[in-house]
Motif scaffolding. Structure first.
Motif, short mmCIF file in Angstrom:
data_model
loop_
_atom_site.label_atom_id
_atom_site.label_comp_id
_atom_site.label_asym_id
_atom_site.label_seq_id
_atom_site.Cartn_x
_atom_site.Cartn_y
_atom_site.Cartn_z
N ASP A 1 43.79 48.89 5.46
CA ASP A 1 44.47 47.92 6.31
C ASP A 1 43.76 47.85 7.65
O ASP A 1 43.64 48.87 8.35
N VAL A 2 43.30 46.66 8.01
CA VAL A 2 42.57 46.46 9.26
C VAL A 2 43.51 45.82 10.27
O VAL A 2 44.16 44.80 9.98
N SER A 3 43.59 46.40 11.46
CA SER A 3 44.43 45.88 12.53
C SER A 3 43.66 45.96 13.85
O SER A 3 42.68 46.70 13.97
N LEU A 4 44.13 45.20 14.82
CA LEU A 4 43.50 45.17 16.14
C LEU A 4 44.43 45.83 17.15
O LEU A 4 45.63 45.53 17.19
N LEU A 5 43.86 46.69 17.96
CA LEU A 5 44.61 47.42 18.98
C LEU A 5 43.91 47.22 20.32
O LEU A 5 42.72 47.53 20.46
N GLU A 6 44.63 46.66 21.29
CA GLU A 6 44.00 46.35 22.58
C GLU A 6 43.67 47.63 23.33
O GLU A 6 44.47 48.58 23.38
N ILE A 7 42.48 47.64 23.93
CA ILE A 7 42.04 48.82 24.67
C ILE A 7 41.70 48.49 26.12
O ILE A 7 41.53 49.39 26.94
N GLY A 8 41.56 47.20 26.46
CA GLY A 8 41.22 46.83 27.83
C GLY A 8 39.71 46.90 28.06
O GLY A 8 38.98 47.41 27.22
N PRO A 9 39.22 46.37 29.16
CA PRO A 9 39.96 45.72 30.24
C PRO A 9 40.33 44.28 29.88
O PRO A 9 39.88 43.75 28.86
N ARG A 10 41.10 43.66 30.75
CA ARG A 10 41.48 42.26 30.55
C ARG A 10 41.37 41.53 31.88
O ARG A 10 41.61 42.11 32.95
N CYS A 11 41.02 40.26 31.81
CA CYS A 11 40.91 39.43 33.01
C CYS A 11 40.96 37.97 32.59
O CYS A 11 40.87 37.63 31.41
N VAL A 12 41.09 37.11 33.59
CA VAL A 12 41.14 35.66 33.38
C VAL A 12 40.00 35.04 34.19
O VAL A 12 39.86 35.32 35.39
N LEU A 13 39.19 34.21 33.54
CA LEU A 13 38.05 33.56 34.17
C LEU A 13 38.31 32.06 34.26
O LEU A 13 38.65 31.43 33.25
N GLN A 14 38.17 31.51 35.45
CA GLN A 14 38.32 30.08 35.65
C GLN A 14 36.97 29.48 36.01
O GLN A 14 36.42 29.80 37.06
N PRO A 15 36.40 28.62 35.15
CA PRO A 15 35.09 28.03 35.47
C PRO A 15 35.17 27.14 36.71
O PRO A 15 36.12 26.39 36.90
N ILE A 16 34.15 27.24 37.56
CA ILE A 16 34.10 26.44 38.78
C ILE A 16 32.96 25.42 38.69
O ILE A 16 33.20 24.21 38.73
N ILE A 17 31.73 25.91 38.54
CA ILE A 17 30.56 25.02 38.45
C ILE A 17 29.58 25.59 37.43
O ILE A 17 29.61 26.77 37.10
N ILE A 18 28.72 24.70 36.93
CA ILE A 18 27.59 25.08 36.09
C ILE A 18 26.35 24.41 36.67
O ILE A 18 26.33 23.18 36.82
N GLN A 19 25.36 25.21 37.01
CA GLN A 19 24.11 24.71 37.59
C GLN A 19 23.00 24.75 36.55
O GLN A 19 22.99 25.58 35.64
N GLU A 20 22.05 23.84 36.73
CA GLU A 20 20.97 23.72 35.76
C GLU A 20 20.01 24.90 35.83
O GLU A 20 19.58 25.43 34.81
N GLY A 21 19.66 25.32 37.04
CA GLY A 21 18.72 26.43 37.21
C GLY A 21 19.44 27.75 37.36
O GLY A 21 20.67 27.86 37.21
N SER A 22 18.66 28.78 37.65
CA SER A 22 19.21 30.10 37.88
C SER A 22 19.56 30.23 39.36
O SER A 22 18.68 30.32 40.21
N PHE A 23 20.86 30.21 39.67
CA PHE A 23 21.38 30.26 41.04
C PHE A 23 20.84 29.09 41.87
O PHE A 23 20.50 29.24 43.04
N GLY A 24 20.80 27.93 41.26
CA GLY A 24 20.35 26.74 41.96
C GLY A 24 20.13 25.61 40.98
O GLY A 24 20.37 25.72 39.78
#
Length: 316
Positions: free
Chosen positions: A227-250
């Motif tokens: 029997d296979v089950s999932l047990l949460e171990i953490g960490p957990r967080c929520v990510l809200q996308p803001i922007i996506i840029q074409e280059g690397s940091f620009g």
């Protein structure tokens, strides 16, 4: 004779090299540079530590001092032979932003990290082997919109541990889950737990029990179903996308979240709301005091002008 043998061996090696170059799968070489800026809190630091422990292909570096010239991180990644950058930027000692970049050509995605809960804080009973490879699970909505497809590829290349990595273990015992709801990405980590199937109820007939015993005796131990089950171990967080840029940091702006509200704006609105309540209360007190003063009900307020025809003045 030896010269002929060398020539034949050389031609055979050339053929095998060409065959391997044409038909063999390229090895996935991914290395992630993990670092943070100055001003991170203990909760941010523990989150970074938890994520780095689950990424054996990551390279943790010291804190980065600059907050404006983020393009210099590409040179730092090239110095450490990394092709992915995971940069945690802290602002005002309470807000945390995550930059995921594919160095050196991009793209780059910026997230607001909220609802952070670390492993020590959650204290779940589950656990996973350090250095093991995860299964990355994505919601079906990641394939519906273009910006979510870009984010999915960034997660695959930065969070996914490549096979045959030096510091990774040849085991898969946990799942990284990414689900989308209300314009935010919820990140959860689960342990894959395998247990023996529970015994059947005593109410079942004896024939069924005997057949099950015969089947188990025929079946080898390695092929027994678990029997296979999932047990949460953490960490957990929520990510809200803001922007996506074409280059690397620009570079050009590929996507911008129109529904994003800065945490500074949220705090300013709350302060303005509380200030408006205090101002309205103070204005009501001033109006009440002025009315009482006009009616002569206050000892220290303005009194009404004395009327000469008042009976109290005439017959004083």
């Amino acid at each position: 004779m030896a010269a002929v043998y060398k020539a034949l061996a050389k031609s055979a090696n050339d053929k095998t090299d060409d065959a391997s170059a044409n038909g063999a799968v390229k090895r996935n070489k991914q290395r992630v540079l993990i670092l943070s800026s100055r001003g991170v809190t203990y909760r941010h630091r523990h989150l970074l530590k938890d994520l780095a422990s689950m990424m054996p292909h990551g390279r943790v570096d010291a804190k980065y001092d600059q907050k404006k010239r983020l393009g210099e991180l590409n040179e730092l990644a090239e110095l450490y032979n990394c092709n992915n950058i995971c940069f945690f930027e802290a602002r005002k000692g309470q807000d945390l932003y995550l930059w995921l970049s594919k160095a050196p050509n991009g793209p780059t995605c910026k997230f607001l990290v909220s609802n952070i809960h670390t492993m020590e804080e959650l204290a779940f009973s589950g656990n996973c082997l350090k250095g093991s490879r995860p299964i990355l699970s994505f919601d079906k909505s990641f394939d519906t919109e273009p910006h979510l497809q870009v984010i999915k590829q960034l997660f695959l290349q930065s969070m996914g541990v490549p096979p045959l990595q030096k510091r990774s273990k040849p085991f898969i015992d946990h799942v990284l889950s990414f689900s989308v709801a209300d314009g935010r990405i919820f990140m959860r980590v689960y342990q894959i737990q395998e247990t023996e199937p529970s015994k059947k109820d005593s109410a079942e007939g004896e024939d069924a029990v005997e057949e099950a015993k015969k089947r188990k005796s025929r079946q080898p131990e390695k092929d027994k179903e678990l029997d296979v089950s999932l047990l949460e171990i953490g960490p957990r967080c929520v990510l809200q996308p803001i922007i996506i840029q074409e280059g690397s940091f620009g570079g050009a702006l590929l996507y911008e979240n129109k529904h994003f509200v800065s945490p500074n704006q949220v705090r300013a609105d709350l302060r303005r709301k509380s200030a408006s309540k205090n101002n309205s209360r103070a204005e009501q007190n001033m109006n009440r005091h002025s009315k009482m003063g006009n009616l002569g009900l206050r000892s220290d307020g303005d009194r009404k002008p004395v009327d000469q025809l008042d009976s109290r003045e005439l017959f004083a």
